[in-house]
Design an enzyme around this catalytic site. Structure first.
Site, PDB file in Angstrom:
ATOM      1  N   ARG A 131      18.065 -19.201  24.288  1.00  0.00           N
ATOM      2  CA  ARG A 131      16.687 -19.223  23.798  1.00  0.00           C
ATOM      3  C   ARG A 131      16.547 -20.144  22.588  1.00  0.00           C
ATOM      4  O   ARG A 131      15.530 -20.813  22.415  1.00  0.00           O
ATOM      5  CB  ARG A 131      16.257 -17.796  23.431  1.00  0.00           C
ATOM      6  N   SER A 179       3.989 -26.191  31.818  1.00  0.00           N
ATOM      7  CA  SER A 179       5.443 -26.252  31.955  1.00  0.00           C
ATOM      8  C   SER A 179       5.860 -25.874  33.374  1.00  0.00           C
ATOM      9  O   SER A 179       5.362 -26.460  34.338  1.00  0.00           O
ATOM     10  CB  SER A 179       6.062 -25.323  30.911  1.00  0.00           C
ATOM     11  N   HIS A 199       6.262 -29.662  23.174  1.00  0.00           N
ATOM     12  CA  HIS A 199       5.978 -28.987  24.441  1.00  0.00           C
ATOM     13  C   HIS A 199       5.116 -27.739  24.225  1.00  0.00           C
ATOM     14  O   HIS A 199       4.276 -27.389  25.063  1.00  0.00           O
ATOM     15  CB  HIS A 199       7.312 -28.611  25.096  1.00  0.00           C
ATOM     16  N   ASP A 200       5.321 -27.052  23.103  1.00  0.00           N
ATOM     17  CA  ASP A 200       4.549 -25.846  22.782  1.00  0.00           C
ATOM     18  C   ASP A 200       3.045 -26.094  22.709  1.00  0.00           C
ATOM     19  O   ASP A 200       2.264 -25.149  22.684  1.00  0.00           O
ATOM     20  CB  ASP A 200       5.004 -25.274  21.430  1.00  0.00           C
ATOM     21  N   ASP A 215       5.381 -34.199  23.406  1.00  0.00           N
ATOM     22  CA  ASP A 215       6.207 -33.376  24.295  1.00  0.00           C
ATOM     23  C   ASP A 215       7.365 -34.217  24.813  1.00  0.00           C
ATOM     24  O   ASP A 215       7.169 -35.154  25.579  1.00  0.00           O
ATOM     25  CB  ASP A 215       5.332 -32.877  25.460  1.00  0.00           C
TER      26      ASP A 215
END
Lengths: 212, 389
Positions: free
Chosen positions: B234, B165, B363-364, B330
């Site tokens: 968040r 990232s 993305h994680d 992602d």
């Protein structure tokens, strides 16, 4: 301390197609191998011909093997893989025993000619007499040394013959600079002249360049 | 360690209990000059190291963290710690970044809130925390600071610099800003420039903080913090780290704490309670001002800017070897962005490998797809580490 770089298996050192390509490719040139597998050919080209090579490969496990060998490899499908490559950015583009697997063989051949100065294409000949005989006598899709799959599990979706390929080259104004014929991948002789080649040659390897 | 042991999965372990250290890298006599034109002093950096630097200082690996990460990449701070460092799955004896072989460095970024100088540090001009008086920093500024850190640690050339990232942005920035100081770069789930979609998402997160009544122009350190805004930021972030598929698998339409619909606006779906929980928890470990500064640094990141083409810009990295890893699901930093950078490098004749891993994690995935990443990274470093520069 570090893990040894995996060596190329013995059987691949004597492969006819590999030996021809090692002879053909000039030292120091830039080579792109489409469907490079575990990178055996590219590793040989680098170690013996000081060739800067890139590979294209779809299979993750094989890509990891290429990385272990220190090769640069792009994870993509050949059928849409060359779009982002510059014109004439390689000296040689190789398509070794992979043409029948591609979805758009004609496009792939044209893209190869655009990206590389020379193309090297090698494939099994579907008009070899053993294949013809098998189909004639058994009436079933041939399974042989050169085409070792049953029709329902083969990755090959575009079988072709030497004559078919000659026609494709002419149609796209690709000049054949050299032809090599051989009976087996891993043993036996290689010849550059062969009468009734489309009947007698099990494999062929072509060196191509666009006609001036 | 013997070769066989380092290849053996049973040898995989933890770096154990580690501690963060802090080093002053810039002071009033020698301030840090930022891309914005501002200067900053003093600048301290919080960092951790694992493994041992070899005699030639040739085995150093720099790990760069993402938006909410810190210097604590591996091991535990105390024996009973519940959670290890953020990339503990990849860093340790026998792991992808094998600490038996490599000297691994990870530092908190400039502008962060985990020990490195940032907006909550004391402004020497006022004796109070900087807040919004902290200068805006860039990814390039973060890397400038990291470069001085590795110089001080006695490392002239990194074997590799790797991050996921925003960490991948730093890895790319390293390769063009200090090509002589990196043998290779491994950007994971990253991009060479932040897309308008990412800027948009960052902006919503920042607005949530800026509009929180507790924000008070960033000078909230003596009172209530803008936790509602930070937790909302968040929550938005978390959505972008997941994928449609991973949300189906992780939550479905399950209810939490309730057996039937409540016909009200309390969190009841599992995905709701997940977002609330993580939003809330984040406010306990992160500073809202840092969130503003770091997301702004990401927004400004564009390696093609100031150059006639991306290729011209990336050509500065000649001599560096690249390994790009992206993930199929992602959508925050989609594969096509990685592929563009990899294509530009390849068309410049630079050694570059690109792998798109199939994953449903979104993305994680860069934190979760440990198995495949371990294989790829150990293969890459194994070859590189075996070949002398």
């Amino acid at each position: 301390m570090s893990a040894p770089v995996p060596s190329v298996p013995e059987r691949d050192l004597v492969r006819n197609d590999y030996r021809i390509i090692l002879d053909l490719v000039e030292p120091g040139s830039r080579v792109l191998d489409l469907g490079c597998g575990s990178g055996h050919l590219l590793a040989l080209l680098r170690d013996r011909r000081k060739v800067g090579g890139y590979g294209l490969e779809l299979d993750e496990e094989r890509i990891v093997e290429c990385i272990e060998r220190g090769l640069s490899v792009f994870h993509c499908n050949i059928d849409d893989g060359l779009r982002d490559f510059d014109n004439q950015s390689f000296d040689y583009v190789i398509l070794n025993q992979t043409l029948p697997v591609t979805h758009k063989p004609e496009l792939v051949i044209l893209e190869m000619a655009r990206v590389g100065r020379r193309s090297i294409v090698s494939f099994a000949n579907f008009a070899h007499w053993r294949v013809r005989l098998g189909l004639l006598l058994n009436g079933r899709m041939p399974v042989s040394e050169t085409i070792p799959y049953q029709w329902f599990e083969t990755p090959n979706i575009h079988h072709l013959t030497l004559t078919d390929f000659d026609v494709l080259c002419r149609r796209n104004r690709l000049g054949v600079l050299d032809r090599y014929y051989f009976r087996h991948l891993d043993r036996g002789a290689v010849t550059r002249r062969c009468r009734w080649a489309n009947f007698r040659a099990a494999y062929a390897l072509y060196l191509l360049a666009p006609e001036a | 360690m013997s070769q066989s042991a380092s290849q053996d999965n049973s040898a995989v372990g933890s770096v154990g209990v580690v501690e963060s250290r802090r080093m002053r890298l810039y002071d009033a006599d020698d301030p840090l000059r930022l891309d914005s034109g501002a200067t900053l002093a003093p600048v301290d950096v919080e960092y951790e190291t694992y493994g041992r630097l070899d005699a030639e200082a040739g085995n150093a690996v720099l790990i760069c963290h993402a938006l909410s990460g810190d210097a604590h990449a591996a091991g535990l701070h105390a024996a009973g710690d519940e959670k290890p460092g953020w990339w503990d799955t990849l860093i340790g004896p026998g792991k992808g970044f094998d600490t038996e072989r490599y000297f691994v460095i990870c530092a908190n970024v400039l502008g962060g809130c985990k020990g490195t100088t940032g907006p909550q540090s004391v402004n020497p001009a006022t004796g109070k925390p900087y807040g919004l008086d902290f200068p805006v920093v860039t990814i390039h500024d973060m890397v400038t600071v990291q470069k001085r850190l590795i110089d001080r640690l006695g490392v002239r050339r990194l074997l590799t610099v790797c991050g996921g990232s925003m960490g991948g942005m730093q890895a790319l920035e390293w390769s063009v800003s200090y090509p002589e100081a990196v043998r290779s770069a491994i950007p994971v789930a990253s991009t060479y420039r932040t897309s308008p979609q990412s800027i948009a998402l960052n902006e919503v997160g920042r607005q949530a903080i800026l509009r929180d009544p507790n924000f008070r122009r960033g000078q909230y350190y003596d009172g209530a913090a803008p936790n509602a805004g930070l937790s909302l930021a968040r929550m938005i972030g978390h959505i972008t780290y997941l994928s449609d598929q991973s949300m189906h698998e992780k939550f479905g339409r399950d209810l939490r704490h309730r057996k039937a619909y409540g016909y009200d606006f309390e969190p009841e779906f599992a995905v709701q309670t997940y977002l609330h929980y993580h939003g809330e928890r984040f406010t306990k470990r992160f500073d809202a001002n840092s969130y503003l500064y770091i997301t702004k640094a990401m927004d400004y990141f564009d390696l093609s800017q100031g150059y006639p083409s991306l290729r011209k810009s990336l050509a500065r990295a000649a001599g560096c070897k690249f390994l790009f890893v992206s993930f199929s699901s992602d959508w925050l930093f989609p594969s096509y962005q990685t592929r563009e950078a990899a294509n530009a490098l390849r068309n410049s004749g630079i050694d570059v490998t690109f792998v798109e891993l199939q994953s449903d994690y979104g993305h994680d995935a860069f934190l979760l797809e440990v198995g495949e990443m371990t294989k790829i990274i150990s293969a890459f470093l194994g070859y590189l580490g075996g070949v002398r520069p």
